[in-house]
Scaffold this motif. Structure first.
Motif, PDB file in Angstrom:
ATOM      1  N   GLY A   1       9.389  34.632 -35.983  1.00 34.34           N
ATOM      2  CA  GLY A   1       9.687  35.999 -36.388  1.00 34.34           C
ATOM      3  C   GLY A   1       9.916  36.188 -37.870  1.00 34.34           C
TER       4      GLY A   1
ATOM      5  N   PRO B   1      10.749  33.621 -41.748  1.00 31.54           N
ATOM      6  CA  PRO B   1      10.922  32.243 -42.225  1.00 31.54           C
ATOM      7  C   PRO B   1      12.313  31.734 -41.833  1.00 31.54           C
ATOM      8  CG  PRO B   1      10.080  33.673 -43.975  1.00 31.54           C
ATOM      9  CD  PRO B   1      10.461  34.560 -42.842  1.00 31.54           C
TER      10      PRO B   1
ATOM     11  N   ASP C   1       8.691  25.442 -35.970  1.00 32.61           N
ATOM     12  CA  ASP C   1       8.707  26.782 -36.556  1.00 32.61           C
ATOM     13  C   ASP C   1       7.321  27.361 -36.335  1.00 32.61           C
ATOM     14  OD1 ASP C   1       8.985  29.027 -38.067  1.00 32.61           O
ATOM     15  OD2 ASP C   1       9.190  27.991 -39.988  1.00 32.61           O
ATOM     16  N   THR C   2       7.242  28.412 -35.542  1.00 36.70           N
ATOM     17  CA  THR C   2       5.939  28.927 -35.124  1.00 36.70           C
ATOM     18  C   THR C   2       5.590  30.197 -35.873  1.00 36.70           C
ATOM     19  OG1 THR C   2       6.826  30.329 -33.365  1.00 36.70           O
ATOM     20  CG2 THR C   2       6.404  28.024 -32.813  1.00 36.70           C
TER      21      THR C   2
ATOM     22  N   GLN D   1       1.632  36.515 -35.240  1.00 37.04           N
ATOM     23  CA  GLN D   1       1.856  37.958 -35.341  1.00 37.04           C
ATOM     24  C   GLN D   1       1.426  38.651 -34.058  1.00 37.04           C
ATOM     25  OE1 GLN D   1      -1.178  38.499 -38.457  1.00 37.04           O
ATOM     26  NE2 GLN D   1       0.506  38.886 -39.875  1.00 37.04           N
ATOM     27  N   THR D   2       1.864  39.905 -33.917  1.00 34.20           N
ATOM     28  CA  THR D   2       1.392  40.723 -32.796  1.00 34.20           C
ATOM     29  C   THR D   2      -0.130  40.642 -32.712  1.00 34.20           C
ATOM     30  OG1 THR D   2       3.225  42.247 -33.165  1.00 34.20           O
ATOM     31  CG2 THR D   2       1.370  43.081 -31.869  1.00 34.20           C
TER      32      THR D   2
ATOM     33  N   ASP E   1       0.725  38.162 -45.024  1.00 36.68           N
ATOM     34  CA  ASP E   1       1.843  37.287 -45.352  1.00 36.68           C
ATOM     35  C   ASP E   1       1.470  36.351 -46.497  1.00 36.68           C
ATOM     36  OD1 ASP E   1       4.067  37.696 -43.442  1.00 36.68           O
ATOM     37  OD2 ASP E   1       2.540  37.247 -41.946  1.00 36.68           O
TER      38      ASP E   1
ATOM     39  N   ARG F   1       6.247  38.687 -45.735  1.00 32.85           N
ATOM     40  CA  ARG F   1       5.294  39.785 -45.888  1.00 32.85           C
ATOM     41  C   ARG F   1       5.067  40.106 -47.354  1.00 32.85           C
ATOM     42  NH1 ARG F   1       2.734  41.133 -41.107  1.00 32.85           N
ATOM     43  NH2 ARG F   1       1.881  42.769 -42.429  1.00 32.85           N
TER      44      ARG F   1
ATOM     45  N   GLU G   1      10.914  42.861 -41.887  1.00 32.06           N
ATOM     46  CA  GLU G   1      11.276  42.053 -40.727  1.00 32.06           C
ATOM     47  C   GLU G   1      12.796  42.154 -40.591  1.00 32.06           C
ATOM     48  OE1 GLU G   1       9.809  40.467 -38.376  1.00 32.06           O
ATOM     49  OE2 GLU G   1       7.737  40.665 -39.059  1.00 32.06           O
TER      50      GLU G   1
ATOM     51  N   ARG H   1       9.806  43.698 -36.339  1.00 30.44           N
ATOM     52  CA  ARG H   1       8.865  44.196 -37.335  1.00 30.44           C
ATOM     53  C   ARG H   1       8.924  45.722 -37.415  1.00 30.44           C
ATOM     54  NH1 ARG H   1       2.621  42.431 -37.044  1.00 30.44           N
ATOM     55  NH2 ARG H   1       1.745  44.165 -38.214  1.00 30.44           N
TER      56      ARG H   1
END
Ligand code: WTA
Length: 724
Positions: free
Chosen positions: A449, A451, A473-474, A477-478, A564, A584, A590, A595
């Motif tokens: 979601g 950093p 850490d993934t 985005q939508t 981003d 972003r 965020e 978002r």
């Protein structure tokens, strides 16, 4: 559990001092035990996939999803002997910025989440639901339970006139019925459009209008922080259904179930909920008004529908399976369209690659179903994997900040996926809420979601992961539908503050302004190159121009522009650079991992007659990452407290409580270009205490002195007339 408390990660032997922005960091790797457990543990997967992405995806597509018909051109039944290439048809068809995956393949998402698991897992838990009130029992829906409910509700929807391709708007909380509704839509090929419950009824209206949706599925309400948050009554207060000409509204009774009377609590108060908006008018406790011939209770519809099988609609791989509204750089939120089979393959693969999810796992994504993470990883992903997904209805800190940790302990969650903002908030509540909890069931932690800063990373890793579990850490985005970038649990490395490499099969890069890949240590813009990833969006509903403009114009129609920024940190795995995401670079905020577009908030505020001009920027916040900060020019002088109240009210009504501004600076002018465009870069610099850049680009640079004073600017730039 047999695996309890195992050591799944190890610290890099020679204490790594990777220099990156002056920060030295430790690096972690999977242990032999993790490698043995993991589906993917060989780093050669990166090279294999990048040598032949199509072949890689074809193999995944075959293995992960059941197809009613395999994709075009593939010779059915022809199995390759060792060393002999199986003849494939069109795995991918590129026509940038449009693309198709598994072309002509036929399938159905509900079938893949449910039917195909019945033989082996009919009595296994599909959903474990934890209600917020602690005295209310948890619920388990087995795969068979869910299958039956979904079939019934799919038939109910058909009975209500919902057809393949019809948009179905859903404003529902984290209750099992929401999963039933979504899967039922998939079953008949209807397009669910789920709206977050912390958005306002007005937002529901806008999304129904935009999609042309004639049906709303909602609930009477739900519990959040011990309060009842009403939904249907607030829809009625806003006359939403009348305004959009809705033909039908289905209402799930969550608050007022049979035999359970609402107690005299107020509704709708609290930080994240619709403060002052939740109280029902004139109706009894938890009662909702129902309009004859339009409104139906879910339980009554279901009671009157005996179980009967509903044939899953045959959809092609690239048919649209759902809509999800998200904030862009300008204007109103837009409906991202996701595909059916291709999306399923992408999501199902990440369940294995990134979460290493086995059918015996209990997976908990804390994201709400109103966001893409809720779609892909609270619902579809874990069910595609045949595992159990945990859904929690309420707030992380109710009745106290130990609630999440207690849920993990009591249910023996194995994989836990959350957002940095929540970790920071729970950490700030004090160590005592974590102390003494048993986290030995956990095998993997994951973040999404925004950093995750190294400090939060370390706390999460140490206190919750007990220094045993990898923390991935993934980044995604939508629009990408599924994860694009993350370290793999069985491969590593896990670097605090660094998302990791692109996933195998995804051609990802960081480019400079001219379109050249950046050098190590330089920042640039994140992009995805052909053949893209199967899970990526298929367009913007009814708005192809927006699709082109937002994502495919920065570097031309062949390159997906994510919006981003990122940096290659100078480490590689499998030939792939590790990338640190910096956030972003556009006007999207965020806020607490949610978002939001600055444009939406601006529109709500400028609707107030007192407001002459407004600009919104994201201001850094220690817990929430970012919060909306407003620069407001008023037509006439007004009392600050009163204006603050009005502004907050307008934003909560038009956008929702999630967008509540943190601060409004009342100023007499905003910096503009010669052509009259507000220069946001200056405003961002002011609230972030960063350099503003060349001030001569403004036609009215003298106004910056007042703005610097209002924001108590402490950044490096000298602003004439302003002293710290
Ligand atoms: C941000 C959420 C840094 C990013 C899945 C992206 C991240 C936006 C990360 C999408 C991460 C998401 N590190 N930033 N691991 N994950 N983001 O559409 O700015 O709600 O563009 O999807 O969240 O937000 P969205």
């Amino acid at each position: 559990m047999r695996e309890s408390g195992k050591q799944w990660v190890t610290e890099e032997k020679e204490e790594a001092t990777e220099e990156d922005g002056g920060e030295s960091r430790r690096v972690y790797w999977p242990t032999a035990e993790m490698k043995e457990k993991a589906y993917f543990s060989d780093e050669r997967i990166y090279e294999e996939a990048s040598r032949d992405p199509e072949g890689f995806w074809a193999e995944q597509g075959r293995a992960l999803i059941d197809w009613f018909e395999v994709w075009e051109g593939r010779k059915e039944g022809k199995e390759g002997k060792e060393g002999e290439k199986v003849e494939e048809g069109k795995v991918v068809e590129l026509n940038p910025p449009y693309f198709k995956w598994f072309v002509g393949g036929k399938t159905n998402l509900s079938y893949n989440c449910l039917d195909r698991h019945l033989e082996e897992r009919r009595n296994e838990a599909a959903i474990l639901w934890v209600p917020e009130p602690e005295n209310e029992p948890q619920r388990v829906l087995t795969y068979l339970d869910l299958y039956r409910e979904v079939n019934k509700f799919a038939n109910v929807l058909k009975g209500l006139g919902v057809k393949k391709g019809s948009p179905v708007t859903v404003w529902m909380p984290m209750i099992p019925e929401t999963a039933v509704v979504a899967l039922a839509c998939q079953r008949i090929g209807a397009l669910h459009s789920i709206v977050y419950t912390a958005f306002a009824p007005h937002a529901v209206r806008e999304r129904m209008e935009d999609a042309g949706s004639k049906i709303l599925v909602t609930a009477d309400g739900f519990y959040r922080r011990g309060k009842k948050i009403e939904l249907k009554n607030r829809i009625d207060e806003g006359a939403v259904l009348e305004k959009v000409g809705a033909e039908c509204c289905v209402v799930v009774r969550r608050l007022n179930r049979e035999g359970r009377e609402g107690k005299g609590e107020d509704s709708g108060e609290g930080e994240d909920s619709g403060e002052g908006e939740g109280e029902g008018e004139g109706e009894g406790e938890g009662e909702v008004a129902m309009k004859e011939g339009r409104d139906y209770f879910y339980d009554e519809l279901m009671k009157n529908t005996p179980f009967s099988y509903c044939d899953p609609e045959t959809l092609t791989s690239d048919d649209i399976s759902f809509l999800l509204y998200t904030s862009g750089t300008t204007g109103k939120p837009k409906a991202v369209m996701h595909s059916c089979g291709a999306y399923s393959v992408g999501v199902a693969l990440t369940m294995k690659l990134v979460f290493d999810l086995h059918p015996t796992d209990l997976f908990w994504t804390t994201a709400d179903i109103g966001w893409i993470t809720g779609h892909s990883y609270a619902l579809y992903g874990p069910l595609l994997a045949g595992a159990t997904t945990l859904w929690y209805e309420g707030a992380p800190d109710y009745p106290n900040p130990s609630r999440w940790w207690k849920i993990i302990e009591e249910n023996a969650v194995t994989v836990f996926y959350t957002a940095p903002t929540a970790v920071r908030a729970l950490r700030a509540a004090g160590e005592k809420w974590v102390a003494g909890r048993d986290f030995s069931s956990l095998r993997l932690l994951a973040s999404v979601g925004e950093p995750i800063d190294p400090d939060t990373w370390r706390w999460f890793f140490e206190k919750i992961g007990e220094r045993r579990c990898p923390l991935v850490d993934t980044y995604w985005q939508t629009e990408t539908g599924g994860i694009l970038l993350s370290s793999l649990p069985g491969v590593g490395p896990f670097v605090p503050g660094v998302a990791g490499p692109a996933l195998p099969g995804v051609r990802f890069d960081v480019l400079d302004a001219t379109g050249e890949p950046v050098k190590v240590g330089e920042s640039g813009y994140l992009v995805v190159k052909p053949p893209y990833a199967p899970s990526m969006l298929r367009g913007i509903y009814k708005n192809p121009a927006k699709y082109l403009g937002e994502y495919w114009s920065e570097y031309g129609a062949e390159i997906y522009f994510a919006g981003d920024g990122g940096v290659k940190i100078g480490r590689e795995i499998g030939g792939q650079p590790l990338i640190k995401i910096t956030g972003r670079i556009d006007d999207v905020m965020e806020v607490a991992g949610h978002r939001l577009g600055t444009a939406e908030v601006e529109e709500a505020v400028s609707s107030l007659e007192e407001v002459a001009e407004v600009a919104v920027v994201g201001k850094p916040n220690a817990i929430k990452g970012e919060v909306p900060a407003l620069f407001v020019v008023l037509k006439d002088k007004k009392e600050k407290a009163e204006m603050d109240r009005k502004i907050v009210k307008a934003v909560r009504e038009k956008v929702g409580p999630v967008a509540t501004p943190e601060v409004a600076y009342y100023v007499s002018d905003l910096p503009k270009t010669e052509s009259g465009k507000i220069i946001r870069r200056f405003l961002k610099g002011l609230v972030r205490n960063e350099a503003l850049g060349d001030m001569t680009t403004a036609q009215n640079p003298e106004c910056l002195k007042e703005l610097a004073k209002a924001t108590e600017y402490r950044g490096p730039q000298k602003i004439p007339g302003y002293k710290v």
